[in-house]
Design an enzyme around this catalytic site. Structure first.
Site, PDB file in Angstrom:
ATOM      1  CG  HIS A  99      -3.335   1.266   0.393  1.00  9.61           C
ATOM      2  ND1 HIS A  99      -4.635   1.671   0.582  1.00  9.61           N
ATOM      3  CD2 HIS A  99      -3.051   1.593  -0.898  1.00  9.61           C
ATOM      4  CE1 HIS A  99      -5.108   2.222  -0.518  1.00  9.61           C
ATOM      5  NE2 HIS A  99      -4.168   2.184  -1.435  1.00  9.61           N
ATOM      6  CG  ASP A 122      -8.394   2.610   2.137  1.00  9.92           C
ATOM      7  OD1 ASP A 122      -8.843   1.980   3.109  1.00  9.92           O
ATOM      8  OD2 ASP A 122      -7.173   2.736   1.918  1.00  9.92           O
ATOM      9  CG  HIS A 124      -8.388   2.854   7.029  1.00  7.98           C
ATOM     10  ND1 HIS A 124      -8.536   1.587   6.497  1.00  7.98           N
ATOM     11  CD2 HIS A 124      -8.666   2.745   8.351  1.00  7.98           C
ATOM     12  CE1 HIS A 124      -8.886   0.745   7.454  1.00  7.98           C
ATOM     13  NE2 HIS A 124      -8.968   1.422   8.589  1.00  7.98           N
ATOM     14  CG  ASP A 126      -4.446   4.536   3.648  1.00  4.25           C
ATOM     15  OD1 ASP A 126      -4.692   4.206   4.823  1.00  4.25           O
ATOM     16  OD2 ASP A 126      -4.661   3.779   2.687  1.00  4.25           O
ATOM     17  CG  HIS A 139      -0.898   0.190   6.142  1.00  4.66           C
ATOM     18  ND1 HIS A 139      -1.849  -0.808   6.139  1.00  4.66           N
ATOM     19  CD2 HIS A 139      -0.891   0.696   7.401  1.00  4.66           C
ATOM     20  CE1 HIS A 139      -2.401  -0.899   7.341  1.00  4.66           C
ATOM     21  NE2 HIS A 139      -1.831  -0.016   8.117  1.00  4.66           N
ATOM     22  CG  ASP A 226      -7.226  -1.090   1.718  1.00  2.00           C
ATOM     23  OD1 ASP A 226      -7.691  -2.209   1.998  1.00  2.00           O
ATOM     24  OD2 ASP A 226      -6.385  -0.510   2.432  1.00  2.00           O
ATOM     25  CG  ASP A 228      -9.318  -1.486   4.520  1.00  2.00           C
ATOM     26  OD1 ASP A 228      -9.798  -0.546   3.861  1.00  2.00           O
ATOM     27  OD2 ASP A 228      -8.260  -1.366   5.159  1.00  2.00           O
ATOM     28  CD  GLU A 271      -3.389  -3.183   3.500  1.00  2.33           C
ATOM     29  OE1 GLU A 271      -3.368  -4.225   4.206  1.00  2.33           O
ATOM     30  OE2 GLU A 271      -2.636  -2.203   3.697  1.00  2.33           O
TER      31      GLU A 271
END
Length: 299
Positions: A99, A122, A124, A126, A139, A226, A228, A271
């Protein structure tokens, strides 16, 4: 949505700690992303992959930024390529890679937009910096860089900063935030729909509110997705999985609602890690979601 799409792969794993995500663009192509979009009557040009340097040392530097030189180099080239794609009147679709490549994508797109809206899909946020990151992995810093926080080698790509404004950002699916990230999110007043909101309010409400937010006072909208963000049960091939994520069906609904809104001017999917995957499941999920995002319907 712009029917002219230019696809570019960024097979980079230098922004994170687990190897394998560099094979993500190939896995997504193998899952027939180009054929999927062409079937929907898009004019797709595959520009191939950027070249990625191979550093001898991936350890943290004194500023807690792993592979800073290489990540800055790749993102500068990506920003220039994306800038050219937009100049040509085409839709940039970027395939990662980790990412950290969002640094270059945002730089290239925002060069053409005074007020770019961003949907950050996402697990997260980030939004770490070298000062707050527990790992030093870039990332986990890409959204912060876009907002003007971080090392100037990254924030000043293409010669301007910030690329985006906090009031034009929405994070969807967050469920793993570091303390420094929480503080910066609160400081900047960034809109976040955590899994709590998705569970409680439903994906339809979340997406409708997110679309209102990123459409208010903006002149374009970028989706940074992303894999994830999805639950590991549905997308196992990611480097930083977090249980309790967005479901496969909820993600399709989110993409379908975005397609109906017709606000996107650029997108990236990142990702995908084939080494950690099962039978290319996660790349197939990415392509299925891209189908919905670009207007695919059952009937």
């Amino acid at each position: 949505m712009n029917k002219k799409v230019s696809l570019i792969g960024v097979p980079m794993d230098l922004g994170q700690g687990r190897r394998g995500v560099d094979m993500g663009p190939s896995a997504i192509r193998y899952a027939h992303v180009i054929e999927r979009l062409e079937k929907l009557d898009y004019d797709v040009i595959d520009l191939g992959d950027l070249g990625i340097p191979n550093p001898q040392d991936r350890a943290r530097n004194g500023e807690n930024l792993k592979c800073l030189d290489e990540v800055a180099q790749v993102n500068t080239e990506l920003a220039e390529r994306v800038h050219t794609i937009v100049e040509e009147g085409r839709f940039p679709l970027v395939l990662g890679g980790d990412h950290s490549i969002a640094i270059g994508t945002l730089a290239g797109v925002a060069k053409h937009k005074k007020n770019l809206g961003v949907i950050w899909y996402d697990a997260h946020a980030d939004i770490n910096t070298g000062e707050t990151s527990p790992s030093g992995n870039i990332h986990g810093m890409s959204l912060a860089v876009g907002l003007g926080y971080g090392h100037e080698r990254l924030t000043q790509i293409l010669g301007y900063s910030p690329k985006i404004k906090p009031e034009h950002v929405v994070i969807i699916g967050a469920r793993d935030l570091d303390e420094g990230e929480k503080q910066l999110i609160k400081k900047l007043g960034i809109k976040v729909f955590t899994m709590h909101e998705i569970d409680r309010l439903g994906m339809t409400y979340v997406m409708e509110e997110a679309i209102k937010h990123v459409s208010n006072g903006t002149d374009g909208v970028h989706l940074s997705l992303d894999l994830d963000g999805l639950d590991p049960h549905d997308a196992p091939g990611v480097g930083t999985p977090v249980r309790g994520g967005i479901s496969y069906r909820e993600s399709h609904l989110a993409m379908e609602i975005l397609a109906e809104a017709d606000i996107l001017t650029s997108a990236e999917f990142v990702e995908v890690n084939p080494i950690l995957d099962h039978g290319n499941t996660t790349a197939n999920v990415a392509v299925a979601l891209l189908g919905s995002l670009f207007g695919e319907k059952l009937l």
